[in-house]
Design a protein around this motif. Structure first.
Motif, short mmCIF file in Angstrom:
data_model
loop_
_atom_site.label_atom_id
_atom_site.label_comp_id
_atom_site.label_asym_id
_atom_site.label_seq_id
_atom_site.Cartn_x
_atom_site.Cartn_y
_atom_site.Cartn_z
N ASN A 298 0.45 4.19 -2.72
CA ASN A 298 0.09 5.51 -2.18
C ASN A 298 1.13 6.55 -2.57
O ASN A 298 0.79 7.69 -2.94
CB ASN A 298 -0.03 5.45 -0.65
CG ASN A 298 -1.41 5.02 -0.20
OD1 ASN A 298 -2.41 5.40 -0.81
ND2 ASN A 298 -1.49 4.24 0.87
N LYS B 256 0.84 -1.20 0.00
CA LYS B 256 0.00 0.00 0.00
C LYS B 256 0.87 1.25 0.00
O LYS B 256 0.55 2.26 -0.64
CB LYS B 256 -0.91 -0.02 1.23
CG LYS B 256 -2.15 0.83 1.06
CD LYS B 256 -3.23 0.41 2.04
CE LYS B 256 -4.56 1.06 1.64
NZ LYS B 256 -5.67 0.62 2.50
N LYS C 282 -13.98 0.56 -8.83
CA LYS C 282 -15.11 1.48 -8.87
C LYS C 282 -14.64 2.93 -8.78
O LYS C 282 -15.11 3.81 -9.54
CB LYS C 282 -16.09 1.17 -7.74
CG LYS C 282 -16.85 -0.13 -7.96
CD LYS C 282 -17.92 -0.35 -6.92
CE LYS C 282 -18.71 -1.63 -7.21
NZ LYS C 282 -19.77 -1.88 -6.19
N ALA C 283 -13.70 3.19 -7.89
CA ALA C 283 -13.17 4.55 -7.76
C ALA C 283 -12.42 4.96 -9.03
O ALA C 283 -12.52 6.10 -9.49
CB ALA C 283 -12.23 4.63 -6.55
N ILE D 60 -5.03 1.13 -5.35
CA ILE D 60 -5.25 1.49 -3.95
C ILE D 60 -6.73 1.37 -3.56
O ILE D 60 -7.09 0.74 -2.56
CB ILE D 60 -4.79 2.95 -3.68
CG1 ILE D 60 -3.29 3.07 -3.91
CG2 ILE D 60 -5.15 3.38 -2.26
CD1 ILE D 60 -2.83 4.51 -4.04
N SER D 61 -7.59 1.97 -4.38
CA SER D 61 -9.00 2.11 -4.00
C SER D 61 -9.95 1.19 -4.74
O SER D 61 -11.15 1.20 -4.47
CB SER D 61 -9.44 3.57 -4.22
OG SER D 61 -8.59 4.46 -3.52
N GLY D 62 -9.45 0.43 -5.72
CA GLY D 62 -10.29 -0.50 -6.43
C GLY D 62 -10.87 0.05 -7.72
O GLY D 62 -10.74 1.23 -8.03
N GLU E 296 -13.13 8.05 -11.95
CA GLU E 296 -12.10 9.00 -12.38
C GLU E 296 -11.91 8.98 -13.90
O GLU E 296 -11.80 10.03 -14.53
CB GLU E 296 -10.76 8.68 -11.71
CG GLU E 296 -10.66 9.13 -10.26
CD GLU E 296 -10.81 10.63 -10.12
OE1 GLU E 296 -10.01 11.38 -10.72
OE2 GLU E 296 -11.75 11.06 -9.41
N MET F 54 -4.59 4.72 -8.69
CA MET F 54 -5.79 4.79 -7.84
C MET F 54 -6.49 3.43 -7.79
O MET F 54 -6.96 3.00 -6.73
CB MET F 54 -6.73 5.86 -8.38
CG MET F 54 -8.05 5.96 -7.62
SD MET F 54 -9.12 7.23 -8.28
CE MET F 54 -8.26 8.68 -7.71
N TYR F 55 -6.55 2.76 -8.93
CA TYR F 55 -7.16 1.43 -9.00
C TYR F 55 -6.44 0.46 -8.06
O TYR F 55 -7.09 -0.33 -7.36
CB TYR F 55 -7.11 0.94 -10.45
CG TYR F 55 -7.24 -0.54 -10.65
CD1 TYR F 55 -8.39 -1.23 -10.25
CD2 TYR F 55 -6.22 -1.27 -11.27
CE1 TYR F 55 -8.51 -2.60 -10.44
CE2 TYR F 55 -6.34 -2.63 -11.47
CZ TYR F 55 -7.47 -3.29 -11.05
OH TYR F 55 -7.59 -4.65 -11.24
#
Length: 420
Positions: A323, A319, A356-357, A352-354, A361, A349-350
């Motif tokens: 990040n 992570k 859907k997030a 880290i946050s998966g 974007e 971002m994918y």
């Protein structure tokens, strides 16, 4: 004798293009430094004719024991013959008085030291503000990096005719303005170094993400960019923080070249790469250059890209890693707001946050006619809607020109089919 016999078995069709990439520009730089910018087209002709002679000779007589020295000798002889025949010698170099061929040899200095000086001076002469930045980069790619017109057109996303006209006008302007090939002074270095760096950055990228000659990686271009950037770092006047950041970026990227494709030439994506194939010597060189680049207060896009590239030499999928990469892309986007940066930021971002997030974007971006845009959409929708993912992969296939990328995307579609 054994070495000579071995050379005769080497495939000249592979060696000559490699030598063209590394030696063509050196011959031109030395000739132009000696005889001036007016000699540029003649120098290009001489360099081209030298390699044509090699193409005609080597298949029948075998590759000479010292191929580079052979090329330099032929280039020297062609230059001497042309100058004596044209009787332009005194016009081209008024301060040089030549009475015979032996005296001319002293001026046609193709020693390693003079080649480096000539290429550095030629690079700064080409990057003169009397011509546009696009022309500076195009001319440098052609003369000093050995790019073909097709390759330059691809780099600028334009056609051959436009590039030919642009280069012709640029050469005329440099001649009309009497631009000298000599060591640049401090103000000239400050004004032109950014364009020089951009040129080498483009050269490396063309090798690392090649879209010409149906090759996904052209290692010779990457190596040539590294060599030219090294010349900048060896000169006290051009050994700047940004030059060191460029070298750090190049070394980190170059370290993973062997792992980016398999024996069949197929692409291996980052997550699937064998990190045992990563070149640790290159990585350590990159760390040294990144440390040198940390001096001073300026943080350029190259500093950020080099740091992102360093994180990619850390195989662990932590992570902290992603990040850090996301934060670096956030910063980079403020300096260099391009689609390339935006897409890479969304991938971070994918991680880290998966998905859907990341989908939220990427849907904010304007629709891009770019294979990487559709490939990333496909990757994200694999988890959400397989029919959409398939459609995006098909769109990416329609856009990409590289057979290797098409093959990779077709495999992704097959994987979707088997998982339905």
């Amino acid at each position: 004798m054994v070495f000579i016999k071995f050379l005769k078995t080497v495939d000249h069709s592979a060696l000559i293009p490699h030598l063209f990439r590394t030696e063509y520009s050196k011959i031109i730089a030395v000739l132009c430094k000696t005889f001036g910018m007016d000699f540029l087209e003649s120098a290009e002709d001489i360099a081209s004719e030298t390699f044509s002679t090699a193409m005609l000779t080597w298949p029948y007589k075998g590759i000479p024991p010292h191929p580079t020295a052979w090329l330099y000798t032929v280039a020297k002889n062609k230059a001497k013959n042309q100058l004596w025949r044209s009787r332009k010698f005194n016009d081209l170099s008024k301060d040089i008085k030549i009475e015979n061929h032996e005296m001319m040899d002293a001026y046609l200095d193709l020693s390693n030291h003079n080649i480096k000086d000539s290429q550095l001076q030629m690079l700064f002469a080409i990057c003169h503000p009397v011509i546009s930045v696009e022309s500076q980069i195009g001319l440098a790619l052609r003369i000093l990096c050995g790019f073909g017109i097709d390759e330059i057109a691809t780099a600028f996303l334009t056609n051959k005719e436009t590039i030919n006209k642009r280069l012709y006008r640029a050469k005329e302007k440099l001649r009309e303005s009497d631009i000298q090939i000599c060591p640049p002074n401090d103000p000239e270095i400050e004004a032109r170094l950014e364009t020089v760096i951009t040129t080498l950055y483009l050269l490396f990228n063309e090798g690392y993400y090649s879209e010409t000659n149906d090759q996904i990686i052209r290692e010779d271009l990457c190596a040539e960019a590294l060599r030219l950037a090294g010349i900048l770092s060896e000169n006290i006047l051009t050994n700047t923080s940004e030059v060191n950041a460029l070298l750090a970026l190049m070394n980190f990227q170059y370290s993973r070249i062997a792992a980016r494709k398999n024996n069949l030439g197929d692409i291996i994506l980052y997550d699937d790469q064998d990190d045992d194939l990563w070149d640790q010597v290159c990585i350590q060189k990159g760390v040294v250059y990144l440390h040198k680049a940390s001096t001073g207060d300026k943080v350029s896009s190259l500093h950020l890209e080099a740091t992102i590239a360093w994180w990619h030499t850390q195989k662990e999928d932590t992570k902290e890693k992603w990040n850090s990469i996301l934060m670096l892309y956030d910063h980079l986007l403020k300096i260099k707001n391009t689609n390339w940066v935006a897409l890479h930021r969304i991938y971070a971002m994918y991680k880290i946050s998966g998905y859907k997030a990341a989908i939220i974007e990427i849907e904010k971006l304007p629709r891009l006619e770019n294979q990487y845009y559709y490939t990333l959409l496909g990757e994200l929708y694999v988890h959400e809607d397989k029919s959409k993912a398939r459609a995006y992969f098909i769109k990416a296939i329609q856009i990409t020109r590289l057979a290797q990328e098409k093959k990779l995307l077709e495999k992704k579609i097959m994987t979707l089919s088997t998982s339905d």
